[in-house]
Design an enzyme around this catalytic site. Structure first.
Site, short mmCIF file in Angstrom:
data_model
loop_
_atom_site.label_atom_id
_atom_site.label_comp_id
_atom_site.label_asym_id
_atom_site.label_seq_id
_atom_site.Cartn_x
_atom_site.Cartn_y
_atom_site.Cartn_z
N ALA A 11 0.82 -1.22 0.00
CA ALA A 11 0.00 0.00 0.00
C ALA A 11 0.85 1.26 0.00
CB ALA A 11 -0.95 -0.02 1.19
N ARG B 276 9.72 7.15 -4.57
CA ARG B 276 11.10 7.16 -5.08
C ARG B 276 11.22 6.58 -6.49
NH1 ARG B 276 13.19 4.42 0.44
NH2 ARG B 276 10.99 3.82 0.44
N GLY C 73 5.95 -5.91 -0.17
CA GLY C 73 5.52 -6.20 -1.54
C GLY C 73 6.49 -5.74 -2.61
C1 UD1 Z 1 11.54 -1.00 4.73
C2 UD1 Z 1 11.97 -1.23 6.19
C3 UD1 Z 1 13.51 -1.24 6.22
C4 UD1 Z 1 14.01 -2.35 5.32
C5 UD1 Z 1 13.45 -2.23 3.92
C6 UD1 Z 1 13.77 -3.49 3.13
C7 UD1 Z 1 10.23 -0.15 7.52
C8 UD1 Z 1 9.92 1.01 8.38
N1 UD1 Z 1 11.46 -0.15 7.01
O1 UD1 Z 1 12.06 0.24 4.32
O2 UD1 Z 1 13.95 -1.48 7.55
O3 UD1 Z 1 15.42 -2.30 5.28
O4 UD1 Z 1 12.02 -2.08 3.93
O5 UD1 Z 1 13.46 -3.38 1.78
O6 UD1 Z 1 9.42 -1.00 7.33
N2 UD1 Z 1 3.97 0.15 2.91
C9 UD1 Z 1 2.59 0.18 3.05
N3 UD1 Z 1 2.03 1.25 3.66
C10 UD1 Z 1 2.76 2.29 4.15
C11 UD1 Z 1 4.16 2.25 3.98
C12 UD1 Z 1 4.73 1.16 3.36
O7 UD1 Z 1 1.89 -0.75 2.62
O8 UD1 Z 1 2.16 3.21 4.69
C13 UD1 Z 1 4.58 -1.01 2.23
C14 UD1 Z 1 5.24 -0.63 0.92
O9 UD1 Z 1 4.36 -0.79 -0.19
C15 UD1 Z 1 6.41 -1.61 0.86
C16 UD1 Z 1 6.70 -1.95 2.31
O10 UD1 Z 1 5.58 -1.53 3.05
O11 UD1 Z 1 6.08 -2.81 0.18
C17 UD1 Z 1 7.95 -1.23 2.82
O12 UD1 Z 1 7.78 0.16 2.64
P1 UD1 Z 1 8.91 1.08 2.01
O13 UD1 Z 1 8.44 2.48 2.06
O14 UD1 Z 1 9.37 0.53 0.73
O15 UD1 Z 1 10.03 0.89 3.13
P2 UD1 Z 1 11.61 0.99 2.98
O16 UD1 Z 1 12.01 2.41 3.13
O17 UD1 Z 1 12.08 0.26 1.81
CA CA Z 2 11.11 -0.75 0.12
#
Ligand code: UD1
Ligand code: CA
Length: 448
Positions: free
Chosen positions: A11, A16, A104
């Protein structure tokens, strides 16, 4: 094996990526990122799979996954990964012994990794096992903070001090929790920099509750998370290298591995040679001992053995064995070329069946046709298959000879062993064993 359910977090907004397409819908070697994740997750036969989606991507993700029986929940406001995971509580509470939470955007995780994570959780009696990885360039990932070798915390890039940023061990975003996960996540507080509820902030909560946390370290590219187009490029490169080495190890000759594209699902038989500049897109299988020369493009096609394809575009077609195509041929959807057929330069074949040993060697258009065995189609011959409203069929019997520059006005039936004189425009059916000519008689007059 205990029963396991899975939450896939999809979600996020994916800012980025700089794209109007949802991040998890970006294509990686022929499949959207989220499809990779779901296929891996389903390969461990979980109890229930819940995908957390947002308003903007829900329809397209549901459509993509309509052949599976995964469930969907919404996260309307993007309040972070812990908040997203909590949305699955209403479906999963008290349903499974273990809950896997999977980002995801981590497309290359596989069955082995997921099962290892679950097994470690069970064996060590942990409340959480998380997947970590030691990277040369850990930029962007949450860092694993340890004290005396024991996991203490995870610090996100934006929150990390310069010293913490030097840590190479990162959180890969794949977690196996015990069934009380919802109680742990509920206690996560809003993080003060990004105002999000970080899933990673569950670590101190578990520590406080004296729950056991384990790490499963896996140092391979499969843990790569896609945040940017550069990440996607890196994942694509890793997949491609793996695919190409697998093909080479199974007997395929790839002359220049830096100058071909081969989709991850391609099947290629031994002793086939892939020349530089070849692009093999999704849904292609190629048999043994073929020669595929640059700059051919192949998609959704089945190619048999001993074929030679030179600088040609082939889509949605079946090419049997010992066929030559090209250079510069266009073989379009619905075409079947039987054994020993020859299609030469600047010929286009669409939705047509061409039987054994027939030749269409130069500058032809053959559409919606059935061509028998041993037919010769002369240079420049075309089927006039479209009357402005519908497509009409051309049928040519075996051993017929179609001279150069003939127009076959469809619908039309040419029998077996017919001879059509060059330059004819044929509008009437021709019975077997006949000769036909249809062109103005040549006159020779005195010059004025
Ligand atoms: C996240 C982890 C980080 C890890 C990395 C690995 C957290 C806070 N951090 O960072 O420690 O090293 O993944 O790839 O989790 N998402 C939602 N709703 C939201 C925010 C995010 O569904 O409100 C989902 C995104 O679609 C994604 C996942 O959660 O699939 C991770 O979110 P993302 O923003 O990509 O986190 P990273 O900064 O990559
Ligand atoms: Ca990520």
């Amino acid at each position: 094996m205990k029963n396991v359910s899975v939450v896939v977090l999809a979600a996020g907004i994916g800012t980025r990526m700089i794209s109007s397409i949802s991040k998890v819908m970006h294509n990686l070697s022929g499949k959207p990122i989220i499809r990779w994740v779901i296929d891996s997750v389903l390969s461990i036969n979980p109890n229930i799979v819940v995908v957390v989606v947002n308003r903007a991507n829900s329809n397209i993700i549901k459509k993509l996954l309509s052949d599976t029986n995964v469930k969907f929940v919404y996260q309307k406001e993007q309040l972070g990964s812990a908040d997203a995971a909590m949305k699955a509580e209403k479906i999963l509470k008290n349903k499974s012994d273990y809950i896997l939470i999977v980002n995801g955007d981590t497309p290359l995780i596989d069955k082995i990794i997921l099962n290892s994570l679950i097994n470690k959780t069970i064996k060590t009696n942990s409340s959480l096992t998380l997947l970590s990885s030691i990277l040369r360039n850990p930029y962007g990932y949450g860092r694993i903070i340890k004290k005396n070798g024991i996991l203490k915390n995870i610090v996100e890039e934006v929150n990390a001090t310069e010293k913490e940023k030097e840590i190479n061990e990162i959180n890969s975003g794949i977690y196996c929790f015990d069934k009380n996960v919802w109680n742990y996540l509920k206690n996560v507080k809003q993080n003060n920099i990004k105002k999000e509820y970080y899933l990673t902030d569950v670590i101190p909560i578990l520590k406080k509750k004296k729950k056991k946390i384990s790490l499963f370290v896996y140092n391979k590219y499969e843990t790569i998370g896609i945040n940017t187009r550069i990440d996607l490029l890196n994942a694509e490169r890793e997949l491609k290298i793996k695919k190409i080495y697998n093909l080479i190890n199974s007997g395929v000759n790839i002359i220049d591995i830096n100058n071909v594209y081969i989709s991850n699902d391609a099947k290629i038989g031994k002793d086939t040679i892939i020349y530089p500049g070849v692009f093999i897109d999704i849904g292609v299988s190629i048999g043994e001992k073929c020669v595929i020369k640059g700059y051919s493009y192949l998609i959704n096609s089945k190619i048999g053995y001993n074929n030679t394809i030179i600088y040609s575009y082939i889509e949605g077609s079946i090419i049997k064995n010992k066929v030559t195509v090209g250079p510069f041929a266009h073989i379009r959807h619905g075409t079947v070329l039987s054994e020993n057929v020859k299609i030469g330069n600047f010929s286009e074949i669409k939705n047509s069946k061409v039987k054994e040993k027939s030749k269409i060697n130069h500058l032809s258009y053959i559409g919606d046709s059935k061509i028998g065995k041993n037919v010769n189609i002369g240079a420049g011959t075309i089927t006039c298959n479209y009357d402005g409203k519908k497509k009409n069929k051309t049928i040519i019997g075996q051993k017929s000879f179609i001279g150069s520059n003939v127009n076959l006005v469809a619908p039309i039936k040419i029998g077996e062993n017919v001879f059509i004189a060059a330059g004819s425009t044929v509008t009437k059916n021709v019975p077997s064993n006949k000769f036909t000519i249809s062109r103005p008689k040549q006159k020779i007059k005195q010059k004025k």
